[in-house]
Design an enzyme around this catalytic site. Structure first.
Site, PDB file in Angstrom:
ATOM      1  N   LYS A 116       0.805  -1.217   0.000  1.00  0.00           N
ATOM      2  CA  LYS A 116       0.000   0.000   0.000  1.00  0.00           C
ATOM      3  C   LYS A 116       0.842   1.274   0.000  1.00  0.00           C
ATOM      4  O   LYS A 116       0.392   2.318  -0.470  1.00  0.00           O
ATOM      5  CB  LYS A 116      -0.985  -0.029   1.164  1.00  0.00           C
ATOM      6  CG  LYS A 116      -2.047  -1.125   0.965  1.00  0.00           C
ATOM      7  CD  LYS A 116      -2.854  -1.353   2.204  1.00  0.00           C
ATOM      8  CE  LYS A 116      -4.256  -0.839   1.998  1.00  0.00           C
ATOM      9  NZ  LYS A 116      -5.078  -1.025   3.212  1.00  0.00           N
ATOM     10  N   LYS A 158      -1.604   2.257   9.480  1.00  0.00           N
ATOM     11  CA  LYS A 158      -2.077   1.179   8.600  1.00  0.00           C
ATOM     12  C   LYS A 158      -0.942   0.250   8.202  1.00  0.00           C
ATOM     13  O   LYS A 158       0.198   0.684   8.046  1.00  0.00           O
ATOM     14  CB  LYS A 158      -2.698   1.780   7.317  1.00  0.00           C
ATOM     15  CG  LYS A 158      -3.910   2.661   7.601  1.00  0.00           C
ATOM     16  CD  LYS A 158      -4.391   3.390   6.355  1.00  0.00           C
ATOM     17  CE  LYS A 158      -5.248   2.511   5.472  1.00  0.00           C
ATOM     18  NZ  LYS A 158      -5.939   3.335   4.413  1.00  0.00           N
ATOM     19  N   GLY A 164      -8.712  -6.444   3.899  1.00  0.00           N
ATOM     20  CA  GLY A 164      -9.870  -6.941   4.633  1.00  0.00           C
ATOM     21  C   GLY A 164     -10.222  -6.088   5.848  1.00  0.00           C
ATOM     22  O   GLY A 164     -10.872  -6.560   6.775  1.00  0.00           O
ATOM     23  N   GLY A 165      -9.802  -4.835   5.815  1.00  0.00           N
ATOM     24  CA  GLY A 165     -10.151  -3.909   6.892  1.00  0.00           C
ATOM     25  C   GLY A 165      -9.373  -4.147   8.178  1.00  0.00           C
ATOM     26  O   GLY A 165      -9.630  -3.510   9.196  1.00  0.00           O
ATOM     27  N   GLU A 200      -1.600   7.753   8.050  1.00  0.00           N
ATOM     28  CA  GLU A 200      -2.466   8.601   7.239  1.00  0.00           C
ATOM     29  C   GLU A 200      -3.285   9.497   8.148  1.00  0.00           C
ATOM     30  O   GLU A 200      -3.566   9.118   9.285  1.00  0.00           O
ATOM     31  CB  GLU A 200      -3.480   7.717   6.476  1.00  0.00           C
ATOM     32  CG  GLU A 200      -3.137   7.493   5.055  1.00  0.00           C
ATOM     33  CD  GLU A 200      -4.087   6.534   4.344  1.00  0.00           C
ATOM     34  OE1 GLU A 200      -5.181   6.237   4.860  1.00  0.00           O
ATOM     35  OE2 GLU A 200      -3.700   6.088   3.265  1.00  0.00           O
ATOM     36  N   LEU A 203      -9.604  10.525   8.500  1.00  0.00           N
ATOM     37  CA  LEU A 203     -10.658  11.446   8.061  1.00  0.00           C
ATOM     38  C   LEU A 203     -11.929  11.234   8.891  1.00  0.00           C
ATOM     39  O   LEU A 203     -12.296  10.106   9.207  1.00  0.00           O
ATOM     40  CB  LEU A 203     -10.937  11.252   6.569  1.00  0.00           C
ATOM     41  CG  LEU A 203      -9.718  11.433   5.633  1.00  0.00           C
ATOM     42  CD1 LEU A 203     -10.107  11.230   4.177  1.00  0.00           C
ATOM     43  CD2 LEU A 203      -9.086  12.814   5.802  1.00  0.00           C
ATOM     44  N   ARG A 291      -8.222  -6.924  -8.942  1.00  0.00           N
ATOM     45  CA  ARG A 291      -9.015  -8.156  -9.106  1.00  0.00           C
ATOM     46  C   ARG A 291     -10.485  -7.781  -9.264  1.00  0.00           C
ATOM     47  O   ARG A 291     -10.843  -6.616  -9.119  1.00  0.00           O
ATOM     48  CB  ARG A 291      -8.869  -9.010  -7.845  1.00  0.00           C
ATOM     49  CG  ARG A 291      -9.210  -8.201  -6.593  1.00  0.00           C
ATOM     50  CD  ARG A 291      -9.324  -9.031  -5.335  1.00  0.00           C
ATOM     51  NE  ARG A 291      -9.325  -8.223  -4.140  1.00  0.00           N
ATOM     52  CZ  ARG A 291     -10.358  -7.564  -3.645  1.00  0.00           C
ATOM     53  NH1 ARG A 291     -11.522  -7.606  -4.275  1.00  0.00           N
ATOM     54  NH2 ARG A 291     -10.265  -6.852  -2.550  1.00  0.00           N
TER      55      ARG A 291
HETATM   56  P1  ADP Z   1      -8.339  -2.607   3.382  1.00  0.00           P
HETATM   57  O1  ADP Z   1      -7.336  -2.869   2.307  1.00  0.00           O
HETATM   58  O2  ADP Z   1      -8.024  -3.329   4.646  1.00  0.00           O
HETATM   59  O3  ADP Z   1      -9.738  -2.752   2.924  1.00  0.00           O
HETATM   60  P2  ADP Z   1      -8.459   0.287   2.999  1.00  0.00           P
HETATM   61  O4  ADP Z   1      -7.253   1.139   2.962  1.00  0.00           O
HETATM   62  O5  ADP Z   1      -9.107  -0.032   1.682  1.00  0.00           O
HETATM   63  O6  ADP Z   1      -8.126  -1.069   3.787  1.00  0.00           O
HETATM   64  O7  ADP Z   1      -9.549   0.946   3.943  1.00  0.00           O
HETATM   65  C1  ADP Z   1     -10.740   0.294   4.290  1.00  0.00           C
HETATM   66  C2  ADP Z   1     -11.671   1.253   4.994  1.00  0.00           C
HETATM   67  O8  ADP Z   1     -11.053   1.769   6.189  1.00  0.00           O
HETATM   68  C3  ADP Z   1     -12.042   2.491   4.189  1.00  0.00           C
HETATM   69  O9  ADP Z   1     -13.110   2.275   3.303  1.00  0.00           O
HETATM   70  C4  ADP Z   1     -12.429   3.444   5.313  1.00  0.00           C
HETATM   71  O10 ADP Z   1     -13.698   3.160   5.823  1.00  0.00           O
HETATM   72  C5  ADP Z   1     -11.413   3.118   6.387  1.00  0.00           C
HETATM   73  N1  ADP Z   1     -10.226   4.000   6.240  1.00  0.00           N
HETATM   74  C6  ADP Z   1      -9.082   3.716   5.587  1.00  0.00           C
HETATM   75  N2  ADP Z   1      -8.236   4.760   5.616  1.00  0.00           N
HETATM   76  C7  ADP Z   1      -8.862   5.747   6.297  1.00  0.00           C
HETATM   77  C8  ADP Z   1      -8.507   7.094   6.680  1.00  0.00           C
HETATM   78  N3  ADP Z   1      -7.328   7.624   6.357  1.00  0.00           N
HETATM   79  N4  ADP Z   1      -9.422   7.806   7.392  1.00  0.00           N
HETATM   80  C9  ADP Z   1     -10.623   7.282   7.750  1.00  0.00           C
HETATM   81  N5  ADP Z   1     -11.012   6.036   7.417  1.00  0.00           N
HETATM   82  C10 ADP Z   1     -10.144   5.266   6.709  1.00  0.00           C
END
Ligand code: ADP
Length: 447
Positions: A116, A158, A164-165, A200, A203, A291
Site C-alpha cells: 500500500k 495502517k 480486509g479492513g 495517514e 478522516l 481483481r
Molecule cells: P483494506 O485494504 O483493509 O480494505 P483500505 O485502505 O481499503 O483497507 O480501507 C478500508 C476502509 O477503512 C475504508 O473504506 C475506510 O472506511 C477506512 N479507512 C481507511 N483509511 C482511512 C482514513 N485515512 N481515514 C478514515 N477512514 C479510513
C-alpha cells in the site's frame, strides 16, 4: 479464446465465474477443499478436483495443488476470483511459468498495488490525489510523532500489506501514538507476515467511493463509473450502490478521467478498482484492488457490461472493442451483502440451510451458491449471498430491494437479512446521507 478455465475459488464468486465461462462456451474446472465437496460450483463445473483439507492454507491457498489440478485437467487459464490467491503476485508468476494464463493484471502490477505504500507512491506519480500521510514506512516513535504533528491528529496507522479492513489503529493524540504504533505493528506482523506500517490522516466523515476500470493489452482503458461503499462495519463493506448518491456527473467524469489517464500510463490490464475516500468535494486515494470485487454486480447492472466476461476476454488477448463514449449509465443499483451471521450480534452462524427461497421479479439479481440442504462450512468467509436490485431511480431500486429482502427465505441459520431491512428503512440511508463511520456510530447509539 480459452477452452477450459480453472476457477481457483469457492462460494458465490466461483459460481459467478463458472456462469460467465459457460455463457462464453468455455468449459470449467472447479477446485475444492474436502469441506466443499457438495458445493454448488463443484456440482455445476464440467470437472472438479479436490485440492486438500478444509483449512484454506491447505486447499484454496495451496499453489502446488492448484497448479497440478490445472495441469491434470488441461486448463489453459486460471481465474482467481477475489480473496485467496487473487492478489498474490507470486501465484500469477507461477501460473505463467507453467504456460497457463492468469486471468488478471500482470504480476508486476499486483505486486505494486499489493504494497500500500508503493501503491500510494505510484498513485501520486500518476497524478492521483492521495490521503495526506507519511511518504513511506514509519520506522520509529519519533518519526511517527513528526509525521503526526505535520498532518494533525487523529491519525491512522495502517499495515503496508493490509487488507480486509484489518491492521488499522487510530491515535487521537500524541499520548496514544506509541501504543497504537506498537499494536498496529504486531497485529500486522501476525496477520500479514510483515510489520511494515505507515500513517495517514484519519478522516472524520469520508465516503468510500471507488472507480471501476477495465484495460486491454493494446493500451485501451475505460472506467465504468463509481461505486459508493460507505456502509461499513469494521472497515468492511456491508452494502454498495452505483451511482453514488452524492456525486455529480461532472465529478464522475473528472475522477474517471484522472483514473483512466493513470491506468493508461501504467498499461493496466484487466479489471481493477481504484479506491478513494471522498470528503468535502475532494478525492483521496487509499488503495487499488487488482481483481474482481465482491460489489462488481452493481456496476454490471448500471452499465450492462459483464465484468467477469470482460476479464476473461482481455486476458485472452481480445481488445475491449469500445471506448469511453460507448459506456452509458442507466438507473441505480444497490447490493446487500448477506452473511451467515446474527443480524444483531454478528456472531457467525454456520450450519445447514433447511429451507431456501431466493427472491425474483423485475430488477432483482441473486448471486449465491446456496441451496436447500447445503451446509455452510465454518472455515471460510461468512458471505453467503449477494442480493442486488436495479431500478430506474434510486427510490425504485430501494423499493425493489426491500421487496426482495422480504421475499428472501434462508432457513436454519442466522443471516444479516434483517440488518439490511432495517438499513433500508433508515431516513439517513433513504437520503443517502451517510459516511464510512455511519453504521458503527448508529449501532453504538442504539445499544
Ligand atoms: P483494506 O485494504 O483493509 O480494505 P483500505 O485502505 O481499503 O483497507 O480501507 C478500508 C476502509 O477503512 C475504508 O473504506 C475506510 O472506511 C477506512 N479507512 C481507511 N483509511 C482511512 C482514513 N485515512 N481515514 C478514515 N477512514 C479510513
Amino acid at each position: 479464446m480459452f477452452e477450459k478455465v480453472l476457477i481457483a475459488n469457492r462460494g458465490e464468486i466461483a459460481l459467478r465465474i463458472h456462469r460467465a465461462c459457460h455463457d462464453m462456451g468455455i468449459r470449467t474446472v472447479a477446485v475444492h477443499s474436502t469441506a466443499d465437496a457438495d458445493a454448488m460450483h463443484v456440482r455445476l463445473a464440467d470437472e472438479a478436483v479436490c485440492i486438500g483439507p478444509p483449512p484454506a492454507s491447505e486447499s484454496y491457498l495451496n499453489i502446488p495443488a492448484i497448479i497440478s489440478a490445472a495441469e491434470i485437467t488441461g486448463a489453459d487459464a486460471i481465474h482467481p476470483g477475489y480473496g485467496f490467491l487473487s492478489e498474490r503476485a507470486r501465484f500469477a508468476d507461477i501460473v505463467a511459468e507453467h504456460g497457463i494464463t492468469f486471468i488478471g493484471p500482470t504480476a508486476e502490477h499486483i505486486r505494486l498495488m499489493g504494497d500500500k505504500i508503493a501503491a500510494k507512491d505510484a498513485a501520486k506519480r500518476l497524478g492521483i490525489p492521495v490521503v495526506p500521510g507519511s511518504d513511506g514506512p514509519i520506522s520509529n516513535d519519533e518519526e511517527a510523532r513528526r509525521v503526526a504533528k505535520e498532518i494533525g491528529f487523529p491519525v491512522l496507522i495502517k499495515a503496508a500489506a493490509g487488507g480486509g479492513g484489518r491492521g488499522m489503529k487510530v491515535a487521537n493524540s500524541a499520548e496514544q501514538l506509541a501504543e497504537a504504533l506498537s499494536t498496529a505493528r504486531s497485529e500486522a506482523g501476525a496477520s500479514f507476515g510483515s510489520d511494515v506500517v505507515y500513517i495517514e490522516r484519519y478522516l472524520a466523515t469520508p465516503r468510500h467511493i471507488e472507480v471501476q476500470v477495465l484495460g486491454d493489452m493494446y493500451g485501451n482503458v475505460v472506467h465504468l463509473g463509481e461505486r459508493e461503499c460507505s456502509l461499513q462495519r469494521r472497515h468492511q463493506k456491508v452494502l454498495e450502490e452505483s451511482p453514488s448518491p452524492v456525486l455529480t456527473a461532472k465529478e464522475r467524469e473528472e475522477i474517471g478521467g484522472v483514473v483512466v489517464k493513470a491506468m493508461t500510463t501504467l498499461k493496466y490490464l484487466g479489471a481493477g478498482t481504484v479506491e478513494f475516500l471522498y470528503e468535502n468535494g475532494s478525492f483521496n486515494f487509499i488503495e487499488m484492488n487488482t481483481r474482481i470485487q465482491v460489489e462488481h454486480p452493481v456496476t454490471e447492472l448500471v452499465t450492462g457490461i459483464d465484468l467477469v466476461r470482460e476479464q476473461i476476454r482481455v486476458a485472452a488477448g481480445e481488445p475491449l472493442g469500445y471506448t469511453q463514449k460507448d459506456i452509458a449509465f442507466k438507473g441505480h443499483a444497490i447490493e446487500c451483502r448477506i452473511n451467515a451471521e446474527n443480524s444483531v450480534t454478528f456472531a457467525p452462524s454456520p450450519g445447514r440451510v433447511t429451507s431456501y427461497h431466493p427472491p425474483g421479479g423485475p430488477g432483482v439479481r441473486v448471486d449465491s451458491a446456496l441451496y436447500s440442504g447445503y451446509v455452510v462450512p465454518p472455515y471460510y468467509d461468512s458471505l453467503i449471498a449477494k442480493l442486488i436490485a436495479h431500478g430506474a431511480t434510486r427510490e425504485e431500486c430501494m423499493r425493489r430491494l426491500d421487496r426482495a429482502l422480504e421475499e428472501y427465505v434462508i432457513g436454519g441459520i442466522d443471516t444479516t437479512i434483517d440488518l439490511h431491512r432495517s438499513l433500508l428503512k433508515d431516513p439517513d440511508i433513504k437520503k443517502g446521507a451517510y459516511d464510512v463511520h455511519w453504521l458503527e456510530r448508529t449501532m453504538a447509539a442504539r445499544r
